[in-house]
Enzyme design. Structure first.
Site, PDB file in Angstrom:
ATOM      1  N   GLY A  52       0.861  -1.179   0.000  1.00 33.07           N
ATOM      2  CA  GLY A  52       0.000   0.000   0.000  1.00 33.07           C
ATOM      3  C   GLY A  52       0.895   1.225   0.000  1.00 33.07           C
ATOM      4  O   GLY A  52       1.892   1.259  -0.715  1.00 33.07           O
ATOM      5  N   SER A  68       5.927  -5.380  -0.868  1.00 38.67           N
ATOM      6  CA  SER A  68       5.859  -3.976  -1.317  1.00 38.67           C
ATOM      7  C   SER A  68       6.144  -3.006  -0.152  1.00 38.67           C
ATOM      8  O   SER A  68       7.258  -3.015   0.375  1.00 38.67           O
ATOM      9  CB  SER A  68       4.509  -3.743  -1.981  1.00 38.67           C
ATOM     10  OG  SER A  68       4.491  -2.538  -2.685  1.00 38.67           O
ATOM     11  N   ALA A  69       5.192  -2.229   0.314  1.00 35.52           N
ATOM     12  CA  ALA A  69       5.430  -1.325   1.448  1.00 35.52           C
ATOM     13  C   ALA A  69       5.892  -2.111   2.682  1.00 35.52           C
ATOM     14  O   ALA A  69       6.750  -1.653   3.439  1.00 35.52           O
ATOM     15  CB  ALA A  69       4.170  -0.527   1.770  1.00 35.52           C
ATOM     16  N   HIS A  99       9.037  -3.319  -6.537  1.00 40.66           N
ATOM     17  CA  HIS A  99       8.483  -3.001  -7.871  1.00 40.66           C
ATOM     18  C   HIS A  99       9.549  -2.337  -8.749  1.00 40.66           C
ATOM     19  O   HIS A  99       9.237  -1.398  -9.493  1.00 40.66           O
ATOM     20  CB  HIS A  99       7.268  -2.070  -7.773  1.00 40.66           C
ATOM     21  CG  HIS A  99       6.134  -2.585  -6.963  1.00 40.66           C
ATOM     22  ND1 HIS A  99       5.259  -3.542  -7.414  1.00 40.66           N
ATOM     23  CD2 HIS A  99       5.722  -2.283  -5.694  1.00 40.66           C
ATOM     24  CE1 HIS A  99       4.341  -3.790  -6.473  1.00 40.66           C
ATOM     25  NE2 HIS A  99       4.611  -3.042  -5.416  1.00 40.66           N
ATOM     26  N   GLU A 105       9.421  -7.286  -9.825  1.00 41.91           N
ATOM     27  CA  GLU A 105       8.204  -8.019  -9.449  1.00 41.91           C
ATOM     28  C   GLU A 105       8.362  -9.504  -9.761  1.00 41.91           C
ATOM     29  O   GLU A 105       8.640  -9.860 -10.919  1.00 41.91           O
ATOM     30  CB  GLU A 105       6.996  -7.436 -10.191  1.00 41.91           C
ATOM     31  CG  GLU A 105       6.697  -6.011  -9.750  1.00 41.91           C
ATOM     32  CD  GLU A 105       5.534  -5.376 -10.508  1.00 41.91           C
ATOM     33  OE1 GLU A 105       5.085  -5.940 -11.530  1.00 41.91           O
ATOM     34  OE2 GLU A 105       5.079  -4.301 -10.066  1.00 41.91           O
TER      35      GLU A 105
END
Lengths: 236, 236
Positions: free
Chosen positions: B90, B122-123, B159, B194
Site C-alpha cells: 500500500g 511492497s510497502a 516493484h 516483481e
C-alpha cells in the site's frame, strides 16, 4: 498582483532546456534584466553552480542575466530583492528541506504575492501548491514539513503520466497514487502533462500549452480539462 | 534466528493475490497456525477490515487463520504474542506513520529478531530496510521519521522498474531516483523486480525467484545479480 508560471517540466523530449517555454518567458520576464535562480532541487545531484550555469545559458538569448541563490550570504534577502525568480526541478524533498533550512519560505510567499514574477518547473512547480504531497520524487532527505507555498489553493502533480496501455507492472499508476492522496486529504490536484503549464495572473489561473490536464478532487471522478480552461475557482 | 521474506510485490500481473508465493509461504509459515496481519498501508484507501479479509482468503488454502492488528487493543503486545507476521503493501508513508503512532516499531524489531517468521510485500518490504527513503510512494501523510526496521543492513526498492525503451517521458527513471538517493545517503539499495524476493535466514540473505535484481551502492555503477545470489555481506 501574482504573476506566476507553473510548468510541468523544464524540457520536452524533442527539445532543449526551457526551449518550448522561451516565447512565454520572454513576455513573463519582460520587465526583468536579472533572474534569481534557486537550484536547491539539484537534479541528479548536480552542483548549485553547474545547475545555475545551465540556466544562465538558457536565458542568455533573452538578454536576461542569472544569479544563483547560493551566491548570496542571506538567501531570504536575495529573494526579497530579486527582480524575478525561477525555481528549477530536481528532487522536491531536497528542495523543500533546503528552503526551510535557509528561511526562504516566508520570503518567497511574500515576494511572489507582491508581484515579483516567478517561474517553477517540476519540483519548482510542486512547491507552488499547498503541500508537496503530490510529488513523484523519492524521499531521499527528511524535510521539516510537507507544507509549501500555496501560490494556488490546490496541489500540483507535475510530469503527470497516463496509465501505459498493456503494461504488466503492478506498482500503482499515477492516478491510483493521487486517489490514495485523497483518502487522507481534501486538497484538489492538477495533473499537469509534460508541455502544459498554469499561468497565474492575480487570482486568474489558466491552463496553457496544447494538452488537456487532469483534475482530481476528493470524492469525485477525475476530469479532463482543455487548454485555456479557467481554473480560478479550483480549491476556492 | 531471523526468518524473513521480503517480496517485491504481493501479486503478479497474471496471478491472484500472493499466488506465486504460496509454495514458499507454506514452508515459511509451516509452524504457524495463525498470522497477525498488519493492514496499515491500506492500498487504494481500503479499510483495515476489508484488507484483512482479502489476506484471510489468500491463506485459507494453507490452513492458516489470519487476524488483523487493528482488532487488538494493544497492537505492540499483539506483535509480541504473534506466531507469525505479515505486513501488506500500500502506501509506505501511511504504514510507517501508523506503526510509529501505535508504538509498533520496537515490538516488530525485537519480535522478528527473536525469530518470529515475517513476510513483507511492497510497502511491507520497504520497512525491512534501514529507511523507507527508497519507496516509490507519494508522501500523502507526514511520518515522524523515515527510519525503519533494519532487518537487513540496506534499503529495498520494491516493484523495481527498468527504463522503458523508446519512452519520451522526461520524469526521472527509477534508476535516476536511486542515484539521487546516493547523492545524500550511503546505504546500498536492492532493486527487486516483481516476482523476486529476498529470503533472510539468520545472517544469510539470498535472492529468490526467477529474475535478476539490481544492486545500487554509492559511488559504484549499478550491478545485476542472478537468482540464488548471496547478499549476506551487502551493507556489512
Amino acid at each position: 498582483m501574482r504573476n506566476i508560471i507553473i510548468a510541468s517540466t523544464s524540457t520536452l523530449h524533442d527539445g532543449s532546456y526551457l526551449e518550448y517555454l522561451l516565447p512565454t518567458l520572454q513576455s513573463h520576464f519582460e520587465n526583468a534584466k536579472t533572474i534569481l535562480f534557486i537550484p536547491y532541487a539539484r537534479p541528479g545531484g548536480i552542483s548549485h553552480e553547474d545547475y545555475t550555469q545551465k540556466v544562465r545559458q538558457a536565458f542568455s538569448p533573452l538578454g536576461i542575466s542569472v544569479t544563483g541563490i547560493h551566491e548570496y550570504d542571506n538567501p531570504a534577502e536575495a529573494i526579497t530583492n530579486a527582480e524575478a525568480l525561477f525555481t528549477g526541478g530536481g528532487n522536491t524533498f531536497v528542495l523543500v528541506t533546503q528552503l526551510y533550512k535557509n528561511n526562504c519560505m516566508e520570503a518567497l510567499e511574500i515576494t511572489v504575492k507582491n508581484g515579483t514574477p516567478y517561474l517553477g518547473t517540476s519540483a519548482g512547480s510542486n512547491i507552488c501548491g499547498l503541500s508537496m504531497q503530490t510529488t513523484n520524487d523519492m524521499p531521499i532527505v527528511y524535510p521539516p514539513s510537507f507544507k509549501t507555498l500555496g501560490f494556488v489553493p490546490f496541489n500540483i502533480n507535475p510530469h503527470y503520466l497516463d496509465p501505459i496501455a498493456g503494461s504488466t507492472h503492478m506498482g500503482e499508476t499515477r492516478e491510483t497514487r493521487i486517489l490514495e492522496f485523497h483518502a487522507y486529504n481534501n486538497i484538489p490536484v492538477v495533473g499537469l502533462r509534460e508541455g502544459s503549464w498554469l499561468e497565474v495572473k492575480g487570482n486568474h489561473v489558466t491552463l496553457k500549452g496544447s494538452l488537456p490536464a487532469r483534475i482530481f478532487t476528493a470524492q469525485h471522478l477525475p476530469e479532463e480539462i482543455a487548454p485555456e480552461s479557467d481554473l480560478s475557482t479550483l480549491g476556492r
